[in-house]
Design a protein around this motif. Structure first.
Motif, PDB file in Angstrom:
ATOM      1  N   VAL A   1      46.690 -35.712  24.142  1.00 17.75           N
ATOM      2  CA  VAL A   1      46.590 -37.263  24.221  1.00 17.75           C
ATOM      3  C   VAL A   1      45.174 -37.463  24.036  1.00 17.75           C
ATOM      4  O   VAL A   1      44.171 -36.743  24.874  1.00 17.75           O
ATOM      5  N   ILE A   2      44.837 -38.613  23.301  1.00 18.00           N
ATOM      6  CA  ILE A   2      43.150 -39.150  23.195  1.00 18.00           C
ATOM      7  C   ILE A   2      43.415 -40.335  23.772  1.00 18.00           C
ATOM      8  O   ILE A   2      44.320 -41.313  23.521  1.00 18.00           O
ATOM      9  N   LEU A   3      42.934 -40.661  24.890  1.00 19.40           N
ATOM     10  CA  LEU A   3      42.703 -42.137  25.568  1.00 19.40           C
ATOM     11  C   LEU A   3      41.528 -42.705  25.287  1.00 19.40           C
ATOM     12  O   LEU A   3      40.365 -42.228  25.611  1.00 19.40           O
ATOM     13  N   PHE A   4      41.791 -43.788  24.839  1.00 17.94           N
ATOM     14  CA  PHE A   4      40.365 -44.799  24.487  1.00 17.94           C
ATOM     15  C   PHE A   4      40.383 -45.816  25.857  1.00 17.94           C
ATOM     16  O   PHE A   4      41.304 -46.496  25.936  1.00 17.94           O
TER      17      PHE A   4
ATOM     18  N   PRO B   1      42.000 -47.761  17.652  1.00 17.62           N
ATOM     19  CA  PRO B   1      42.450 -46.636  18.338  1.00 17.62           C
ATOM     20  C   PRO B   1      44.053 -46.379  17.668  1.00 17.62           C
ATOM     21  O   PRO B   1      44.297 -45.414  17.329  1.00 17.62           O
ATOM     22  N   GLU B   2      44.508 -47.828  17.058  1.00 19.63           N
ATOM     23  CA  GLU B   2      45.801 -47.462  16.223  1.00 19.63           C
ATOM     24  C   GLU B   2      45.508 -46.929  14.934  1.00 19.63           C
ATOM     25  O   GLU B   2      46.291 -46.298  14.356  1.00 19.63           O
ATOM     26  N   ILE B   3      44.411 -47.498  14.492  1.00 22.69           N
ATOM     27  CA  ILE B   3      44.076 -46.923  13.205  1.00 22.69           C
ATOM     28  C   ILE B   3      43.727 -45.496  12.929  1.00 22.69           C
ATOM     29  O   ILE B   3      44.188 -44.695  12.303  1.00 22.69           O
TER      30      ILE B   3
ATOM     31  N   VAL C   1      47.786 -41.087  20.604  1.00 23.97           N
ATOM     32  CA  VAL C   1      46.411 -41.952  20.937  1.00 23.97           C
ATOM     33  C   VAL C   1      47.105 -43.041  22.072  1.00 23.97           C
ATOM     34  O   VAL C   1      48.120 -43.731  21.733  1.00 23.97           O
ATOM     35  N   VAL C   2      46.380 -43.103  23.007  1.00 17.87           N
ATOM     36  CA  VAL C   2      46.891 -44.241  24.172  1.00 17.87           C
ATOM     37  C   VAL C   2      45.605 -45.134  24.192  1.00 17.87           C
ATOM     38  O   VAL C   2      44.118 -44.884  24.348  1.00 17.87           O
TER      39      VAL C   2
ATOM     40  N   ILE D   1      41.356 -35.447  25.193  1.00 21.50           N
ATOM     41  CA  ILE D   1      40.051 -36.364  24.556  1.00 21.50           C
ATOM     42  C   ILE D   1      40.011 -37.715  25.447  1.00 21.50           C
ATOM     43  O   ILE D   1      40.923 -38.496  25.337  1.00 21.50           O
ATOM     44  N   PHE D   2      39.014 -38.069  25.944  1.00 19.33           N
ATOM     45  CA  PHE D   2      38.619 -39.254  26.683  1.00 19.33           C
ATOM     46  C   PHE D   2      37.461 -39.925  25.934  1.00 19.33           C
ATOM     47  O   PHE D   2      36.434 -39.351  25.738  1.00 19.33           O
TER      48      PHE D   2
END
Length: 233
Positions: free
Chosen positions: A54-57, A75-77, A91-92, A118-119
């Protein structure tokens, strides 16, 4: 005649039933096999999603994609780019319009209920535009980083650098800009030097408010993020 033909009819009928039963069982077995295969496929897909990293933006309106259609925020891109490379990351987007570092500090516990690998921390722009004291912004960012590291010591953190117009005076503007590289260096974080590089100040890449990027501008933001994020993947 009836007695003579009855055994023949009975044998034919039995053969017919046997043949029908064979066909039925064959179809049933095929149906069961297909169903099992579908269930296994679905289970595999679910396991794949569950096993994704998970990658959190975590950010404000820039991350949330203020004023844009769903899927146009950076983030969606990034997710589209990840999918095109067949990388196992989800991606979140935890962007919230109007968010300050203080607000982010208050909601970080709720956001990190899920496992994150990843944050990406993108906060501070609203602090600068409101003239919040630099020490407060710096301390809030540090508290968020400390909380994230305590929650998961192995997490990778990227800090998005930000700059503001000189409305608050040169000292404040310079001090604000320096917060991000200094915090990144102190905590050994990866740094995006300036998230809005090549977008800020360009009317063709910003909405009418002159602050929030257009869909095209968000594409550039995604590239600015990708330059740092790619090496982590």
């Amino acid at each position: 005649m009836i007695l003579i033909n009855t055994p023949r009819l009975t044998r034919s009928y039995v053969l017919f039933l046997a043949f029908g039963l064979f066909i039925f069982m064959g179809c049933k077995n095929k149906t069961d096999a297909d169903k099992a295969e579908q269930e296994n496929t679905s289970a595999s897909e679910e396991v794949g999603v569950e096993n994704s990293k998970v990658i959190l933006f975590f950010g404000d309106s820039l991350t949330a994609g203020y004023g844009l259609e769903q899927g146009e925020a950076f983030p969606e891109i990034i997710q589209e780019k990840i999918d095109s490379l067949n990388l196992n990351y989800k991606v979140v987007n935890a962007g919230l319009s109007g968010e300050t570092t203080s607000g982010g500090k208050n909601r970080i516990d709720w956001v990190l209920k899920q496992n994150v690998d990843i944050f990406v921390l993108e906060l501070g722009a609203n602090d600068g535009l409101r003239g919040i004291p630099l020490t407060e912004t710096r301390n809030n960012l540090q508290e968020i980083i400390d909380f994230v590291k305590k929650k998961n010591p192995d997490i990778k953190i990227i800090l998005a650098g930000m700059q503001i117009p000189p409305n608050m005076g040169q000292d404040y503007t310079t001090g604000f800009k320096n917060i991000f590289p200094e915090v990144a260096e102190k905590n050994d974080l990866e740094l995006i030097p300036f998230l809005l590089e090549d977008v800020a100040g360009n009317p063709d890449l910003n909405q009418q408010d002159g602050i929030h990027p257009t869909a095209e501008g968000q594409e550039i933001l995604a590239e600015n993020v990708w330059e740092i994020l790619e090496n982590m993947l």
